[in-house]
Design a protein around this motif. Structure first.
Motif, PDB file in Angstrom:
ATOM      1  N   GLY A 196     -33.262 -17.298  46.767  1.00  0.00           N
ATOM      2  CA  GLY A 196     -31.918 -16.764  46.949  1.00  0.00           C
ATOM      3  C   GLY A 196     -31.074 -17.156  45.763  1.00  0.00           C
ATOM      4  O   GLY A 196     -31.586 -17.370  44.671  1.00  0.00           O
ATOM      5  N   LYS A 255     -34.472 -15.915  37.814  1.00  0.00           N
ATOM      6  CA  LYS A 255     -35.703 -16.185  38.569  1.00  0.00           C
ATOM      7  C   LYS A 255     -36.797 -15.138  38.378  1.00  0.00           C
ATOM      8  O   LYS A 255     -37.844 -15.221  39.016  1.00  0.00           O
ATOM      9  CB  LYS A 255     -35.348 -16.331  40.053  1.00  0.00           C
ATOM     10  N   GLY A 285     -27.457 -13.351  46.615  1.00  0.00           N
ATOM     11  CA  GLY A 285     -26.923 -12.295  45.764  1.00  0.00           C
ATOM     12  C   GLY A 285     -28.040 -11.485  45.111  1.00  0.00           C
ATOM     13  O   GLY A 285     -27.919 -10.276  44.921  1.00  0.00           O
ATOM     14  N   LEU A 288     -23.034  -8.186  44.354  1.00  0.00           N
ATOM     15  CA  LEU A 288     -23.527  -8.673  43.063  1.00  0.00           C
ATOM     16  C   LEU A 288     -24.806  -7.912  42.705  1.00  0.00           C
ATOM     17  O   LEU A 288     -25.782  -7.964  43.458  1.00  0.00           O
ATOM     18  CB  LEU A 288     -23.845 -10.160  43.243  1.00  0.00           C
ATOM     19  N   GLY A 299     -21.924  -7.609  49.947  1.00  0.00           N
ATOM     20  CA  GLY A 299     -22.762  -8.413  50.839  1.00  0.00           C
ATOM     21  C   GLY A 299     -22.630  -9.880  50.474  1.00  0.00           C
ATOM     22  O   GLY A 299     -22.829 -10.253  49.321  1.00  0.00           O
ATOM     23  N   LEU A 300     -22.273 -10.698  51.457  1.00  0.00           N
ATOM     24  CA  LEU A 300     -22.087 -12.127  51.161  1.00  0.00           C
ATOM     25  C   LEU A 300     -23.053 -13.017  51.931  1.00  0.00           C
ATOM     26  O   LEU A 300     -23.057 -14.231  51.743  1.00  0.00           O
ATOM     27  CB  LEU A 300     -20.629 -12.537  51.431  1.00  0.00           C
ATOM     28  N   GLY A 305     -32.475 -21.592  46.405  1.00  0.00           N
ATOM     29  CA  GLY A 305     -31.320 -20.681  46.362  1.00  0.00           C
ATOM     30  C   GLY A 305     -30.818 -20.285  47.735  1.00  0.00           C
ATOM     31  O   GLY A 305     -31.604 -19.861  48.582  1.00  0.00           O
ATOM     32  N   PRO A 306     -29.508 -20.401  47.949  1.00  0.00           N
ATOM     33  CA  PRO A 306     -28.934 -20.056  49.259  1.00  0.00           C
ATOM     34  C   PRO A 306     -29.043 -18.564  49.580  1.00  0.00           C
ATOM     35  O   PRO A 306     -29.124 -17.721  48.687  1.00  0.00           O
ATOM     36  CB  PRO A 306     -27.472 -20.488  49.124  1.00  0.00           C
ATOM     37  N   GLU A 332     -20.877 -21.636  50.683  1.00  0.00           N
ATOM     38  CA  GLU A 332     -19.651 -22.435  50.504  1.00  0.00           C
ATOM     39  C   GLU A 332     -18.529 -21.938  51.423  1.00  0.00           C
ATOM     40  O   GLU A 332     -17.606 -22.682  51.732  1.00  0.00           O
ATOM     41  CB  GLU A 332     -19.168 -22.361  49.044  1.00  0.00           C
TER      42      GLU A 332
HETATM   43  P1  AMP Z   1     -28.096 -20.182  42.125  1.00  0.00           P
HETATM   44  O1  AMP Z   1     -27.479 -21.237  41.271  1.00  0.00           O
HETATM   45  O2  AMP Z   1     -28.619 -19.005  41.377  1.00  0.00           O
HETATM   46  O3  AMP Z   1     -29.086 -20.745  43.130  1.00  0.00           O
HETATM   47  O4  AMP Z   1     -26.891 -19.562  42.958  1.00  0.00           O
HETATM   48  C1  AMP Z   1     -26.191 -20.278  43.918  1.00  0.00           C
HETATM   49  C2  AMP Z   1     -24.932 -19.527  44.229  1.00  0.00           C
HETATM   50  O5  AMP Z   1     -25.243 -18.215  44.663  1.00  0.00           O
HETATM   51  C3  AMP Z   1     -24.110 -20.155  45.329  1.00  0.00           C
HETATM   52  O6  AMP Z   1     -22.963 -20.723  44.784  1.00  0.00           O
HETATM   53  C4  AMP Z   1     -23.798 -18.991  46.267  1.00  0.00           C
HETATM   54  O7  AMP Z   1     -22.453 -18.937  46.639  1.00  0.00           O
HETATM   55  C5  AMP Z   1     -24.158 -17.779  45.438  1.00  0.00           C
HETATM   56  N1  AMP Z   1     -24.512 -16.626  46.276  1.00  0.00           N
HETATM   57  C6  AMP Z   1     -25.429 -16.568  47.241  1.00  0.00           C
HETATM   58  N2  AMP Z   1     -25.416 -15.375  47.835  1.00  0.00           N
HETATM   59  C7  AMP Z   1     -24.485 -14.630  47.216  1.00  0.00           C
HETATM   60  C8  AMP Z   1     -23.991 -13.290  47.377  1.00  0.00           C
HETATM   61  N3  AMP Z   1     -24.487 -12.490  48.319  1.00  0.00           N
HETATM   62  N4  AMP Z   1     -23.008 -12.882  46.561  1.00  0.00           N
HETATM   63  C9  AMP Z   1     -22.509 -13.695  45.615  1.00  0.00           C
HETATM   64  N5  AMP Z   1     -22.921 -14.971  45.413  1.00  0.00           N
HETATM   65  C10 AMP Z   1     -23.893 -15.428  46.200  1.00  0.00           C
END
Ligand code: AMP
Length: 395
Positions: free
Chosen positions: A196, A203, A222, A239, A294-295, A319-320, A325
């Protein structure tokens, strides 16, 4: 591989490269996981009668002293966790570092100021890094590399310096590498990976490499929107990395060719703006309104991902699944974290940010098989790349 146990540190000054790159907000440490993960090596070296010169970085100061990126708060926390004084050197000149290091007595700890305040640490010029490494080598008798989160960087304190001193990996680096080996050398099957976070571009390479190794790949966060866009779906204002769409089409085809089960979200929590206050609305992944973003992944997708994860004998997650947050968009990430806690085989949470995310959501480290301290480093290891910091340590 030279082991820490074989390195003679008794009565020696040890240069210890740690990863103390903790998230800070207005000078307050938000998650001290990386400091805690560094303690076993520090304590072991102290118990053997060594004195320690600890070097670490914080953020990306780009070679200048940025006051917000001082390691001063880290020195305080380290001292509290160890229950002993940590001498903090707010100076970055080689002469100051030398004087402070050479006055250390056995059992004492000196933490240097953010090593990246010195431009030579991260210089693209080999000669500049080599010259700085020589200055650093002057501070100690031996080198221990325990900054796993930085081993993918060809930086002076990570790559050049260990080559100048007797060296060994620290306990954290050895443990991280052991776990990553379990993911790369004959992993127990089924092997599932959940990715994620924000960007596919970060990635892409790891996905390419993993497609030849995993049984299941679930994509959320995202980056899932570039996959949905590659499938021709409307993704609204989510995104999307348009320039990655062709590459992602290739990944989708490759997953199909290799028989990898590729899971993409089928329902999405959308909002009209990127804000903690935005009202969450659940929609189908093929009906994202043009003016919405989409969030988070929706509950059906999260349950489907969780169901596959729980069946796996080896799981890696980086990855979230959404903007965790914002509490309104954290549910998908929480469901996936919960599923990982139920894996009976090996479950690895990869990455400092993913680790901070699960802790922020209320999970304990002990809920997971292993929490890696290095996001970029573990992803590059899984990409199959040679990591400079490991190479220099003979790993
Ligand atoms: P990464 O450093 O690539 O693992 O990204 C982590 C960040 O991705 C976190 O701060 C999340 O808030 C963000 N994120 C996750 N899902 C989404 C989304 N759907 N839209 C925008 N940001 C996202």
């Amino acid at each position: 591989m030279s082991a820490l146990a074989d390195l003679d540190v008794v009565g020696k000054r040890v240069f210890l490269r740690c990863d103390l790159n903790v998230p800070l907000k207005e000078g307050v440490i938000k998650d001290d996981g990386r400091i805690r993960a560094s303690l076993p090596t520090i304590q072991l070296l102290l118990s053997k009668g060594a004195s320690l010169v600890i070097a670490a970085h914080l953020g990306r100061p780009k070679g200048v002293a940025v006051p917000e990126l001082t390691l001063a708060p880290v020195a305080k926390r380290l001292s509290a966790l160890l229950g002993q004084e940590v001498i903090f050197l707010g100076e970055v000149s080689s002469a100051h570092m030398r004087t402070a290091a050479h006055s250390l007595k056995a059992g004492e700890i000196l933490l240097l100021e953010n090593i990246r305040f010195n431009a030579a640490e991260t210089s693209k010029e080999d000669s500049e890094r080599a010259a700085f490494a020589k200055d650093l080598a002057d501070l100690a008798d031996v080198y221990v590399g325990d900054g796993f989160g930085a081993v993918h960087r060809k930086h002076a304190s990570v790559f050049e310096l260990p080559q100048l001193l007797p060296h060994a990996p620290g306990l954290l680096v050895s443990a991280e590498v052991e776990v990553l080996k379990k993911l790369t050398q004959n992993p127990h099957r089924p092997y599932g990976v959940i990715l994620g976070g924000a960007k596919v571009s970060d990635k892409l390479k790891v996905i390419e490499n993993l497609l030849g190794k995993v049984d299941v790949l679930a994509v959320g966060g995202g980056m899932a929107f570039t996959f949905l866009a590659a499938l021709g779906r409307e993704v609204g204002t989510s995104l999307v990395e348009t320039e990655m769409i062709d590459a992602v089409k290739g990944l989708i085809q490759s997953a199909d060719d290799k028989g990898v089960k590729l899971l993409l979200p089928t329902d999405i929590v959308v909002a009209s703006e990127f804000s903690a206050q935005a009202t969450p609305t659940l929609v189908s992944a093929d009906a994202i309104p043009v003016d919405c973003m989409g969030l988070d992944i929706g509950p059906i997708s999260a349950a489907a991902f969780a169901c596959e994860i729980e069946k796996c004998a080896t799981v890696f997650w980086n990855g979230p699944m959404g903007v965790f947050e914002f509490p309104n968009f954290a549910a998908g990430t929480t469901v996936i974290a919960t599923a990982l806690t139920k894996v009976s085989g090996i479950s690895v949470v990869g990455g400092g940010d993913s680790a901070a995310a699960v802790r922020a959501l209320g999970f304990a480290d002990s809920d997971f098989g292993y929490i890696s301290t290095g996001g970029g480093a573990s992803l590059e290891y899984l990409e199959g790349k040679e990591l400079p910091g490991l190479l220099a340590l003979g790993i």
